[in-house]
Design a protein around this motif. Structure first.
Motif, PDB file in Angstrom:
ATOM      1  N   PRO A 194       2.095  -0.329   5.467  1.00 14.20           N
ATOM      2  CA  PRO A 194       3.463  -0.590   5.004  1.00 14.20           C
ATOM      3  C   PRO A 194       4.004  -1.905   5.553  1.00 14.20           C
ATOM      4  CG  PRO A 194       3.457   1.127   6.669  1.00 14.20           C
ATOM      5  CD  PRO A 194       2.024   0.862   6.333  1.00 14.20           C
ATOM      6  N   GLY A 213       1.647  -1.427  -4.204  1.00 11.03           N
ATOM      7  CA  GLY A 213       1.467  -0.352  -5.173  1.00 11.03           C
ATOM      8  C   GLY A 213       2.653   0.576  -5.275  1.00 11.03           C
ATOM      9  N   ASP A 214       3.560   0.520  -4.282  1.00  9.76           N
ATOM     10  CA  ASP A 214       4.752   1.369  -4.321  1.00  9.76           C
ATOM     11  C   ASP A 214       5.787   0.806  -5.288  1.00  9.76           C
ATOM     12  OD1 ASP A 214       3.600   2.995  -2.459  1.00  9.76           O
ATOM     13  OD2 ASP A 214       4.905   2.415  -0.797  1.00  9.76           O
ATOM     14  N   ASP A 215       6.594   1.711  -5.835  1.00 10.06           N
ATOM     15  CA  ASP A 215       7.732   1.337  -6.682  1.00 10.06           C
ATOM     16  C   ASP A 215       9.002   1.906  -6.054  1.00 10.06           C
ATOM     17  OD1 ASP A 215       6.074   0.153  -8.647  1.00 10.06           O
ATOM     18  OD2 ASP A 215       5.706   2.118  -9.555  1.00 10.06           O
ATOM     19  N   LEU A 216      10.098   1.186  -6.173  1.00 11.35           N
ATOM     20  CA  LEU A 216      11.376   1.721  -5.714  1.00 11.35           C
ATOM     21  C   LEU A 216      12.508   1.135  -6.551  1.00 11.35           C
ATOM     22  CD1 LEU A 216      12.523  -0.016  -2.437  1.00 11.35           C
ATOM     23  CD2 LEU A 216      10.306  -0.534  -3.404  1.00 11.35           C
ATOM     24  N   ILE A 265      12.472  -2.541   1.320  1.00 13.50           N
ATOM     25  CA  ILE A 265      11.033  -2.600   1.045  1.00 13.50           C
ATOM     26  C   ILE A 265      10.237  -2.303   2.310  1.00 13.50           C
ATOM     27  CG2 ILE A 265       9.167  -4.209   0.416  1.00 13.50           C
ATOM     28  CD1 ILE A 265      11.108  -5.507  -1.547  1.00 13.50           C
ATOM     29  N   ASN A 316       8.579  -0.497   5.256  1.00 12.83           N
ATOM     30  CA  ASN A 316       7.943   0.829   5.299  1.00 12.83           C
ATOM     31  C   ASN A 316       7.324   1.252   3.971  1.00 12.83           C
ATOM     32  OD1 ASN A 316       8.532   1.215   8.039  1.00 12.83           O
ATOM     33  ND2 ASN A 316      10.556   2.057   7.555  1.00 12.83           N
ATOM     34  N   HIS A 317       7.356   0.359   2.969  1.00  9.29           N
ATOM     35  CA  HIS A 317       6.630   0.597   1.729  1.00  9.29           C
ATOM     36  C   HIS A 317       5.398  -0.312   1.707  1.00  9.29           C
ATOM     37  CE1 HIS A 317      10.522   2.355   0.613  1.00  9.29           C
ATOM     38  NE2 HIS A 317       9.848   3.044  -0.301  1.00  9.29           N
ATOM     39  N   LYS A 318       4.419   0.054   0.899  1.00 11.17           N
ATOM     40  CA  LYS A 318       3.180  -0.727   0.848  1.00 11.17           C
ATOM     41  C   LYS A 318       2.887  -1.174  -0.577  1.00 11.17           C
ATOM     42  CE  LYS A 318      -0.010   3.252   0.496  1.00 11.17           C
ATOM     43  NZ  LYS A 318       0.968   4.217   0.104  1.00 11.17           N
ATOM     44  N   ALA A 370       8.480  -3.349  -8.141  1.00 13.31           N
ATOM     45  CA  ALA A 370       7.064  -2.988  -8.008  1.00 13.31           C
ATOM     46  C   ALA A 370       6.466  -3.906  -6.946  1.00 13.31           C
ATOM     47  CB  ALA A 370       6.337  -3.158  -9.334  1.00 13.31           C
ATOM     48  N   ASN A 409      -3.437  -3.744   1.379  1.00 14.75           N
ATOM     49  CA  ASN A 409      -3.362  -2.696   0.369  1.00 14.75           C
ATOM     50  C   ASN A 409      -2.866  -1.357   0.908  1.00 14.75           C
ATOM     51  OD1 ASN A 409      -4.456  -4.440  -1.589  1.00 14.75           O
ATOM     52  ND2 ASN A 409      -6.537  -3.963  -0.951  1.00 14.75           N
ATOM     53  N   ASN A 410      -2.922  -1.169   2.228  1.00 18.25           N
ATOM     54  CA  ASN A 410      -2.667   0.164   2.760  1.00 18.25           C
ATOM     55  C   ASN A 410      -1.591   0.246   3.836  1.00 18.25           C
ATOM     56  OD1 ASN A 410      -5.042   1.968   1.603  1.00 18.25           O
ATOM     57  ND2 ASN A 410      -5.932  -0.009   2.155  1.00 18.25           N
TER      58      ASN A 410
END
Length: 325
Positions: free
Chosen positions: A46, A96-99, A90, A92-94, A124, A43-44
């Motif tokens: 990346p 819950g992140d959106d891009l 994606i 380096n994203h974790k 998502a 969850n936390n």
């Protein structure tokens, strides 16, 4: 009306119980810490190259939705050559992140109408499953549980919880073995009307659980009226439930065991003082009658606990509520 001729209920010969060792507790605590750390990482932390991710993917081109390139639950490994290279963003994203990514597809692309066009992907990130286990630190331990100072305290807390859970399971096994031993030496007749009422309640609960499971085979069987999958099991459970009630009620009669209004009020004070969730207490015991019934059972079990040498496994639940010298 139920009838019972009670057999022996003191000095029972009960099967041995496997206790847990200090090594078992330490191993259990270490494994629990690892599990919490990995869940925290999902969850936390990346995503990195080689991690498996689960994403929601919505593709649009010329302001039009592209269903062929969309997926609400796409799972893949970052760096997989069969996946669009652009999706490596994606990293380096974790969770819950959106891009948003824009990809221009070459002429002759598999989805022909997208050849030579730019597609916008709204992503998502639902889940990140890390390839390597997280290296737990005191800082991460505090993020997992802000009330601890570090790894050692987190592990000590989990060790205590595991010990209490295992001890409670042992107690439940001892209670079940006592009731079974008493039942095997007793003679009883069950009222068939009351038996059917209990069975109907258990069957209704089983149906509700199976419907909520969403298993197609379960649903098909239930819709056809086939209750065989749980009815035999529930018949045995209904008999056990009624026989246990008969045994405990008869022991209470023979030993003059009862619950006083003062004991009910003392127990209520204990629960309200020690329970962090007052709403849960109200749900379990909506009135004094429910609490009295619970205490009545626990008081009889406490007596059986003492008569049959089970106090070596720790305090009974009744003893936990009231102070005994």
């Amino acid at each position: 009306m139920h009838e019972i001729k009670l057999g022996s209920y003191k000095g029972l010969k009960l099967p041995p119980v496997s206790m847990f060792s200090e090594d078992d507790l330490n191993l259990g605590a270490r494994e629990a810490v690892k599990k919490l750390a990995n869940q925290w990482a999902k969850n936390n932390m990346p995503a990195v190259y080689g991690d498996e991710v689960v994403i929601g993917l919505r593709a649009e081109c010329d302001n039009m939705f592209v269903p062929e390139l969309s997926n609400s639950n796409l799972k893949f490994t970052l760096g997989d050559p069969s996946v669009l290279e652009a999706f490596s963003q994606i990293i380096n994203h974790k969770a819950g992140d959106d891009l948003v990514l824009s990809v221009t597809f070459p002429e002759g692309f598999t989805v022909e109408r997208m050849g030579g066009k730019t597609v916008t992907f709204q992503i998502a990130i639902h889940e990140v499953n890390h390839r390597l286990p997280v290296e737990l630190s005191d800082e991460i331990a505090r993020q997992i549980n802000p009330e601890v100072s570090g790894i050692d305290e987190l592990q000590a807390n989990l060790r205590k919880i595991i010990s209490e859970n295992w001890l409670q399971k042992i107690k439940e096994e001892r209670i079940r073995s006592m009731i079974d031993a008493i039942a095997s030496g007793s003679e009883y007749t069950l009222d068939q009307k009351e038996f059917q009422e209990v069975l109907d309640i258990l069957n209704a609960q089983s149906q509700k659980e199976l419907f909520s499971s969403g298993n197609p085979q379960n649903l098909e069987a239930l819709m056809s009226g086939d209750n065989r999958m749980f009815e035999t099991k529930n018949m045995a459970l209904a008999e056990k439930t009624l026989v246990e009630e008969l045994i405990l009620t008869e022991i209470a009669r023979l030993e003059n065991i009862d619950i006083s209004p003062e004991e009910i009020q003392e127990a209520k004070s204990f629960f309200l003082k020690t329970s962090p969730d007052k709403t849960q207490f109200s749900q379990l015991f909506p009135n004094d009658e429910f609490l009295g019934d619970y205490l009545f059972r626990e008081k009889i079990i406490h007596a059986l606990w003492k008569w049959n040498g089970c106090d070596i496994y720790g305090k009974s639940d009744y003893e936990r509520i009231f102070t005994f010298q």
